[in-house]
Design a protein around this motif. Sequence first.
Motif, PDB file in Angstrom:
ATOM      1  N   PRO A 200      -0.907  -1.148  13.970  1.00 54.32           N
ATOM      2  CA  PRO A 200      -2.061  -1.503  13.924  1.00 54.32           C
ATOM      3  C   PRO A 200      -2.577  -2.480  14.994  1.00 54.32           C
ATOM      4  O   PRO A 200      -1.679  -3.065  15.538  1.00 54.32           O
ATOM      5  N   ASP A 201      -3.981  -2.536  15.401  1.00 49.66           N
ATOM      6  CA  ASP A 201      -4.259  -3.519  16.229  1.00 49.66           C
ATOM      7  C   ASP A 201      -4.093  -4.874  16.229  1.00 49.66           C
ATOM      8  O   ASP A 201      -3.915  -5.717  16.951  1.00 49.66           O
ATOM      9  N   GLU A 202      -4.273  -5.406  14.809  1.00 48.24           N
ATOM     10  CA  GLU A 202      -4.287  -6.649  14.121  1.00 48.24           C
ATOM     11  C   GLU A 202      -2.868  -6.845  13.716  1.00 48.24           C
ATOM     12  O   GLU A 202      -2.061  -5.969  13.480  1.00 48.24           O
TER      13      GLU A 202
ATOM     14  N   THR B  65       5.115   5.139  12.017  1.00 47.22           N
ATOM     15  CA  THR B  65       3.989   4.503  11.894  1.00 47.22           C
ATOM     16  C   THR B  65       3.771   3.491  10.889  1.00 47.22           C
ATOM     17  O   THR B  65       4.416   3.364   9.856  1.00 47.22           O
ATOM     18  N   LEU B  66       3.181   2.146  11.180  1.00 44.45           N
ATOM     19  CA  LEU B  66       2.890   0.977  10.457  1.00 44.45           C
ATOM     20  C   LEU B  66       1.319   0.756   9.983  1.00 44.45           C
ATOM     21  O   LEU B  66       0.520   0.969  10.962  1.00 44.45           O
ATOM     22  N   ALA B  67       1.360   0.483   8.743  1.00 49.07           N
ATOM     23  CA  ALA B  67       0.158   0.270   8.084  1.00 49.07           C
ATOM     24  C   ALA B  67       0.182  -0.910   7.070  1.00 49.07           C
ATOM     25  O   ALA B  67       1.091  -0.940   6.417  1.00 49.07           O
TER      26      ALA B  67
ATOM     27  N   GLU C 172      -4.011  -5.174   1.375  1.00 48.79           N
ATOM     28  CA  GLU C 172      -4.072  -6.286   0.795  1.00 48.79           C
ATOM     29  C   GLU C 172      -2.742  -6.990   0.254  1.00 48.79           C
ATOM     30  O   GLU C 172      -2.389  -8.074   0.282  1.00 48.79           O
ATOM     31  N   THR C 173      -2.036  -6.096  -0.413  1.00 51.77           N
ATOM     32  CA  THR C 173      -0.879  -6.327  -1.110  1.00 51.77           C
ATOM     33  C   THR C 173       0.638  -5.712  -0.487  1.00 51.77           C
ATOM     34  O   THR C 173       1.545  -6.132  -0.761  1.00 51.77           O
ATOM     35  N   ALA C 174       0.494  -4.718   0.226  1.00 48.10           N
ATOM     36  CA  ALA C 174       1.553  -3.958   0.876  1.00 48.10           C
ATOM     37  C   ALA C 174       1.525  -3.664   2.259  1.00 48.10           C
ATOM     38  O   ALA C 174       0.664  -3.601   2.911  1.00 48.10           O
ATOM     39  N   VAL C 175       2.779  -3.456   2.792  1.00 50.49           N
ATOM     40  CA  VAL C 175       3.013  -3.051   4.155  1.00 50.49           C
ATOM     41  C   VAL C 175       3.767  -1.752   4.064  1.00 50.49           C
ATOM     42  O   VAL C 175       4.824  -1.926   3.335  1.00 50.49           O
ATOM     43  N   ALA C 176       3.308  -0.866   4.913  1.00 53.11           N
ATOM     44  CA  ALA C 176       4.284   0.562   4.477  1.00 53.11           C
ATOM     45  C   ALA C 176       4.487   0.960   6.078  1.00 53.11           C
ATOM     46  O   ALA C 176       3.669   0.708   6.934  1.00 53.11           O
TER      47      ALA C 176
END
Length: 571
Positions: free
Chosen positions: A406-408, A442-444, A447-451
């Motif tokens: 992700p960009d952020e 791929t990373l995304a 609000e509650t999780a990172v996958a």
Amino acid sequence: MTGRLRRLAQTTMRQFRRIVVFVRRKIVSFNELWRYSLQFRVTVSTLALSSAVVFVLGMVLQNQITDRLVETKQNAAIAQTRAVVETAAAELVGVGTESPEALTARMSNALKKISSTTSSQDGAGSTAGTFEPVLAAGGRDQSSKPVAAGPYDRVPVRLRQFVETEQLSYLTHTVTEADGGKTTYLIVGAPVSTMINPLQLYLLYPLTSEQNTVSTVQNTLLVGGLVLLLLLAGITNLVTRQVVRPVRQAAAAAEQFAGGELDQRLAVLGEDDLAKLAVSYNEMAASIQRQIRQLEEFGGLQRRFTSDVSHELRTPLTTVRMAADVLHASREQFPAGLARSTELLVDELDRFEALLGDLLEISRLDAGVEELSAELIDVRPIATRAVEQVRVIAGNAGSSVELVLPDEEAPAEVDARRVERILRNLLANAVDHSEGNPVVLTLAVNETAVAITVRDRGVGLRPGEAELVFNRFWRADPSRNRRTGGTGLGLAISQEDARLHGGVLDAWGETGHGACFRLVLPRRQDTPMGESPLLLPPPDHKATDTHGSSGLLEVRPAPDAILAEPEEVGR
């Protein structure tokens, strides 16, 4: 006036809403009791069935009593009517030549005679009860108004028609009185034989006493039925409670036993079936407790054995490593076959050393002594480092590694070392089975999780293998050559690392369409993990073409990169 009506309407609506809310709450409470309380279900079911039985029994009894009362009344009324007909016939012999006024007078005298004769003959009263006599002169062919004495208007027309044809008939008829009240009569009509003019005699027997009797019976049945239902409800509740209470105690003991209180037992009272159930449960709990303790002891011995062996092998391994390094450094002076053997020796020592490290790690995880050193950091650099560490073996396998970030920033409370090890294992596993096709990481976040997903388009997984890939030393194809030199424990360690974070590591795959591994971690250790921002199976799982690198950040192998040892298990 309009404002007052509006306020009244608003007040009515508020009251209606309160009633609706109250009814809904009661319905919800009833549903909860019905679902979770066996005692309540049995009591309500018994009460409902008992109500049906009591209702049917009450209706049958009421009908039987009413039929018997009416039948007795009819028989007595018919018998008394036959006797009264004889008296009337004796009083009205030769009637027919008089004027209507004289005929009416004679019939009135006959009615008085009938009433007085009946009273004197039945001093104690007849079983048919009191009656109102009516005499009428007429026949089938009457062109003038009939002459009658008594309340002739209370006699229904259809009864008159039968009696005028010289048939003894009776009918139950309800009459509206002058004061608005209603009285039900049993009217018995019979022809009176005279020499000239035909006459009809009607006796009106009020059914007031019978109606009172039926009402008394109805009230008695109603009160008795309600009392019976209350008694049945109480008895059912008491009996059901005696059965349900031990079951509830057994359920509570089972929950405590499942929660780790292995010494929990049931009290044995008596020698009935419930006591036998308690004895069986206690025996089962004692057997399970013994087996659990044996397994704990065996597991502890196994973990200590693995840890001790791993530690003990460190010293000879260090010695062999030093000798192998000396031989490897001098391999150019050896013949070609001996030099190759030296290289193989060093490679196998590397793999053996990695296996010892994984064994120590898995033994610490099994023992539960590992601690999570979590800190709030950006996960993107961790993914980048993991990709950098496997790009050399990816180049040797002819595959490229694509990184989608992700960009952020993607901050999360994680143990960077463990997450990096998970991703390194997943990437090395994907490269080993990619068949030269690109591997995409791929990373995304949400609000509650990172996958994080690692997608390859290699041989894939057969049905049922997605649940087996995390087993220790499991391989889908044992004859397949490894490119990464994995130890067979990498994915098992990765799954334990994910659980240590409070996350999930799962897999998906199809034969010929590759596989996809997904790591989902909570962004905060004190916050429950919600839905994953990345789907599994991946959205492109139906595609059959190879994945290109257009629009993606591709990390290609560099010849001067330093390869870190991946801890990976092959499928």
